[in-house]
Design a protein around this motif. Structure first.
Motif, PDB file in Angstrom:
ATOM      1  N   ASP A   1      59.569 -31.019  14.702  1.00 31.22           N
ATOM      2  CA  ASP A   1      59.826 -30.253  13.482  1.00 31.22           C
ATOM      3  C   ASP A   1      61.017 -30.836  12.736  1.00 31.22           C
ATOM      4  O   ASP A   1      61.014 -30.912  11.519  1.00 31.22           O
ATOM      5  CB  ASP A   1      60.062 -28.781  13.813  1.00 31.22           C
ATOM      6  CG  ASP A   1      58.797 -28.117  14.336  1.00 31.22           C
ATOM      7  OD1 ASP A   1      57.683 -28.550  13.956  1.00 31.22           O
ATOM      8  OD2 ASP A   1      58.913 -27.173  15.132  1.00 31.22           O
ATOM      9  N   SER A   2      62.054 -31.246  13.477  1.00 33.56           N
ATOM     10  CA  SER A   2      63.212 -31.906  12.859  1.00 33.56           C
ATOM     11  C   SER A   2      63.767 -32.946  13.821  1.00 33.56           C
ATOM     12  O   SER A   2      63.618 -32.832  15.034  1.00 33.56           O
ATOM     13  CB  SER A   2      64.285 -30.893  12.465  1.00 33.56           C
ATOM     14  OG  SER A   2      64.800 -30.238  13.596  1.00 33.56           O
TER      15      SER A   2
ATOM     16  N   ASP B 110      67.375 -36.835  10.072  1.00 31.99           N
ATOM     17  CA  ASP B 110      68.671 -37.454   9.804  1.00 31.99           C
ATOM     18  C   ASP B 110      68.764 -38.720  10.635  1.00 31.99           C
ATOM     19  O   ASP B 110      68.740 -38.674  11.859  1.00 31.99           O
ATOM     20  CB  ASP B 110      69.816 -36.504  10.176  1.00 31.99           C
ATOM     21  CG  ASP B 110      69.881 -35.302   9.257  1.00 31.99           C
ATOM     22  OD1 ASP B 110      70.050 -35.509   8.038  1.00 31.99           O
ATOM     23  OD2 ASP B 110      69.751 -34.164   9.739  1.00 31.99           O
ATOM     24  N   LEU B 111      68.859 -39.867   9.959  1.00 30.57           N
ATOM     25  CA  LEU B 111      69.001 -41.162  10.619  1.00 30.57           C
ATOM     26  C   LEU B 111      70.431 -41.620  10.366  1.00 30.57           C
ATOM     27  O   LEU B 111      70.751 -42.087   9.267  1.00 30.57           O
ATOM     28  CB  LEU B 111      68.007 -42.177  10.051  1.00 30.57           C
ATOM     29  CG  LEU B 111      66.532 -41.968  10.415  1.00 30.57           C
ATOM     30  CD1 LEU B 111      65.948 -40.766   9.712  1.00 30.57           C
ATOM     31  CD2 LEU B 111      65.743 -43.193  10.075  1.00 30.57           C
TER      32      LEU B 111
ATOM     33  N   ALA C  68      63.932 -37.083   4.581  1.00 33.73           N
ATOM     34  CA  ALA C  68      64.575 -38.002   5.522  1.00 33.73           C
ATOM     35  C   ALA C  68      65.875 -38.463   4.880  1.00 33.73           C
ATOM     36  O   ALA C  68      65.895 -38.831   3.701  1.00 33.73           O
ATOM     37  CB  ALA C  68      63.677 -39.188   5.828  1.00 33.73           C
ATOM     38  N   HIS C  69      66.964 -38.427   5.645  1.00 35.14           N
ATOM     39  CA  HIS C  69      68.286 -38.816   5.151  1.00 35.14           C
ATOM     40  C   HIS C  69      68.814 -39.960   6.010  1.00 35.14           C
ATOM     41  O   HIS C  69      69.043 -39.781   7.200  1.00 35.14           O
ATOM     42  CB  HIS C  69      69.252 -37.623   5.210  1.00 35.14           C
ATOM     43  CG  HIS C  69      68.840 -36.506   4.313  1.00 35.14           C
ATOM     44  ND1 HIS C  69      69.332 -36.366   3.047  1.00 35.14           N
ATOM     45  CD2 HIS C  69      67.966 -35.486   4.501  1.00 35.14           C
ATOM     46  CE1 HIS C  69      68.793 -35.308   2.484  1.00 35.14           C
ATOM     47  NE2 HIS C  69      67.954 -34.749   3.343  1.00 35.14           N
ATOM     48  N   TRP C  70      69.005 -41.130   5.397  1.00 36.45           N
ATOM     49  CA  TRP C  70      69.546 -42.316   6.064  1.00 36.45           C
ATOM     50  C   TRP C  70      70.956 -42.526   5.554  1.00 36.45           C
ATOM     51  O   TRP C  70      71.171 -42.666   4.351  1.00 36.45           O
ATOM     52  CB  TRP C  70      68.658 -43.517   5.773  1.00 36.45           C
ATOM     53  CG  TRP C  70      69.165 -44.839   6.235  1.00 36.45           C
ATOM     54  CD1 TRP C  70      69.707 -45.152   7.448  1.00 36.45           C
ATOM     55  CD2 TRP C  70      69.162 -46.057   5.482  1.00 36.45           C
ATOM     56  NE1 TRP C  70      70.030 -46.484   7.500  1.00 36.45           N
ATOM     57  CE2 TRP C  70      69.710 -47.056   6.299  1.00 36.45           C
ATOM     58  CE3 TRP C  70      68.743 -46.393   4.201  1.00 36.45           C
ATOM     59  CZ2 TRP C  70      69.854 -48.379   5.872  1.00 36.45           C
ATOM     60  CZ3 TRP C  70      68.878 -47.697   3.780  1.00 36.45           C
ATOM     61  CH2 TRP C  70      69.432 -48.679   4.619  1.00 36.45           C
ATOM     62  N   ASP C  71      71.939 -42.597   6.483  1.00 38.88           N
ATOM     63  CA  ASP C  71      73.345 -42.726   6.061  1.00 38.88           C
ATOM     64  C   ASP C  71      73.739 -44.149   5.692  1.00 38.88           C
ATOM     65  O   ASP C  71      74.790 -44.371   5.114  1.00 38.88           O
ATOM     66  CB  ASP C  71      74.291 -42.155   7.114  1.00 38.88           C
ATOM     67  CG  ASP C  71      74.374 -42.985   8.380  1.00 38.88           C
ATOM     68  OD1 ASP C  71      73.590 -43.945   8.560  1.00 38.88           O
ATOM     69  OD2 ASP C  71      75.232 -42.666   9.229  1.00 38.88           O
ATOM     70  N   GLY C  72      72.933 -45.142   6.014  1.00 37.57           N
ATOM     71  CA  GLY C  72      73.245 -46.523   5.656  1.00 37.57           C
ATOM     72  C   GLY C  72      74.374 -47.131   6.462  1.00 37.57           C
ATOM     73  O   GLY C  72      74.956 -48.130   6.066  1.00 37.57           O
TER      74      GLY C  72
ATOM     75  N   VAL D 284      60.697 -36.936   0.582  1.00 34.09           N
ATOM     76  CA  VAL D 284      61.741 -37.733  -0.056  1.00 34.09           C
ATOM     77  C   VAL D 284      62.527 -38.478   1.016  1.00 34.09           C
ATOM     78  O   VAL D 284      62.964 -37.876   2.001  1.00 34.09           O
ATOM     79  CB  VAL D 284      62.720 -36.852  -0.872  1.00 34.09           C
ATOM     80  CG1 VAL D 284      63.785 -37.707  -1.545  1.00 34.09           C
ATOM     81  CG2 VAL D 284      61.984 -36.019  -1.895  1.00 34.09           C
ATOM     82  N   PHE D 285      62.703 -39.794   0.828  1.00 33.13           N
ATOM     83  CA  PHE D 285      63.560 -40.598   1.688  1.00 33.13           C
ATOM     84  C   PHE D 285      64.845 -40.836   0.907  1.00 33.13           C
ATOM     85  O   PHE D 285      64.849 -41.510  -0.117  1.00 33.13           O
ATOM     86  CB  PHE D 285      62.906 -41.930   2.041  1.00 33.13           C
ATOM     87  CG  PHE D 285      63.658 -42.720   3.073  1.00 33.13           C
ATOM     88  CD1 PHE D 285      63.323 -42.622   4.413  1.00 33.13           C
ATOM     89  CD2 PHE D 285      64.713 -43.540   2.721  1.00 33.13           C
ATOM     90  CE1 PHE D 285      64.015 -43.335   5.385  1.00 33.13           C
ATOM     91  CE2 PHE D 285      65.418 -44.263   3.670  1.00 33.13           C
ATOM     92  CZ  PHE D 285      65.067 -44.152   5.010  1.00 33.13           C
ATOM     93  N   HIS D 286      65.964 -40.236   1.387  1.00 39.23           N
ATOM     94  CA  HIS D 286      67.268 -40.357   0.729  1.00 39.23           C
ATOM     95  C   HIS D 286      68.059 -41.506   1.352  1.00 39.23           C
ATOM     96  O   HIS D 286      68.287 -41.512   2.558  1.00 39.23           O
ATOM     97  CB  HIS D 286      68.088 -39.069   0.906  1.00 39.23           C
ATOM     98  CG  HIS D 286      67.464 -37.863   0.297  1.00 39.23           C
ATOM     99  ND1 HIS D 286      67.741 -37.456  -0.982  1.00 39.23           N
ATOM    100  CD2 HIS D 286      66.576 -36.967   0.791  1.00 39.23           C
ATOM    101  CE1 HIS D 286      67.066 -36.357  -1.260  1.00 39.23           C
ATOM    102  NE2 HIS D 286      66.340 -36.040  -0.191  1.00 39.23           N
ATOM    103  N   ASP D 287      68.464 -42.454   0.537  1.00 38.81           N
ATOM    104  CA  ASP D 287      69.312 -43.576   0.960  1.00 38.81           C
ATOM    105  C   ASP D 287      70.734 -43.223   0.546  1.00 38.81           C
ATOM    106  O   ASP D 287      71.085 -43.313  -0.622  1.00 38.81           O
ATOM    107  CB  ASP D 287      68.816 -44.846   0.271  1.00 38.81           C
ATOM    108  CG  ASP D 287      69.671 -46.073   0.530  1.00 38.81           C
ATOM    109  OD1 ASP D 287      70.799 -45.937   1.051  1.00 38.81           O
ATOM    110  OD2 ASP D 287      69.222 -47.171   0.179  1.00 38.81           O
TER     111      ASP D 287
END
Length: 173
Positions: free
Chosen positions: A31-32, A53-54, A83-87, A104-107
């Protein structure tokens, strides 16, 4: 296998979690997902229904034996929500990322170029990014998608789908 929330590699520094890993023999649906400084290895598809969260990175070594910051994507990862990628490190490996319709894939690569702690340009350098939803670049940091365009020459990696950038003043891509 289906579970609620998968949280791996929490807190601490990389040395504390270098060997932290989750290994799954087949498909995994959660689920998350909160994937921090750890390895996530699946021999099937990883599907995240809601938020992913990546963050952070895992230890790896280059051909010369030097440590490298990376987050290995070895399976197909399907994101159905946000999806949240912190870079903090490049996403590398033979796997794929699929952003489903409506997702949504957030960079979030935030560190401005040349600022203390800036790891330089980080990339999504995996076999395939299939964007059926939205890829949203946010933050001042430098990031990119390796092999952004497949020119039909049999390139091993490619990106398909739109890219949007969120910034203070409108700019064209």
């Amino acid at each position: 296998m289906h579970i609620g929330t998968l949280r791996i590699g929490e807190g601490g520094n990389l040395d504390d979690f270098r060997e932290a890993a989750v290994d799954v023999g087949g498909d995994l649906t959660v689920d998350s997902l909160q994937w921090r400084n750890a390895h996530l290895r699946a021999h099937g598809t990883v599907t995240v229904r809601n938020r992913a969260d990546l963050t952070g990175y895992t230890g790896a070594f280059d051909a010369s034996g030097n440590p490298v910051r990376t987050k290995q994507v070895a399976a197909i990862h399907v994101f159905k929500g946000e999806a949240h990628w912190d870079g903090a490190a490049s996403l590398t490996g033979p796997g794929a990322i699929v952003v489903d319709p409506g997702a949504v894939f957030h960079d979030h690569k935030e560190t401005p170029p040349g600022a203390p702690g800036d790891p330089g340009i980080v990339r999504i350098d995996i076999a395939l990014v299939e964007n059926r939803g939205h890829y949203l670049k946010q933050g001042a940091g430098r990031s990119g998608i390796a092999r952004l365009v497949d020119l039909g020459h049999g390139a091993p990696g490619r990106y398909r789908g739109p890219v949007r950038r969120q910034c203070q003043q409108p700019r064209s891509l």
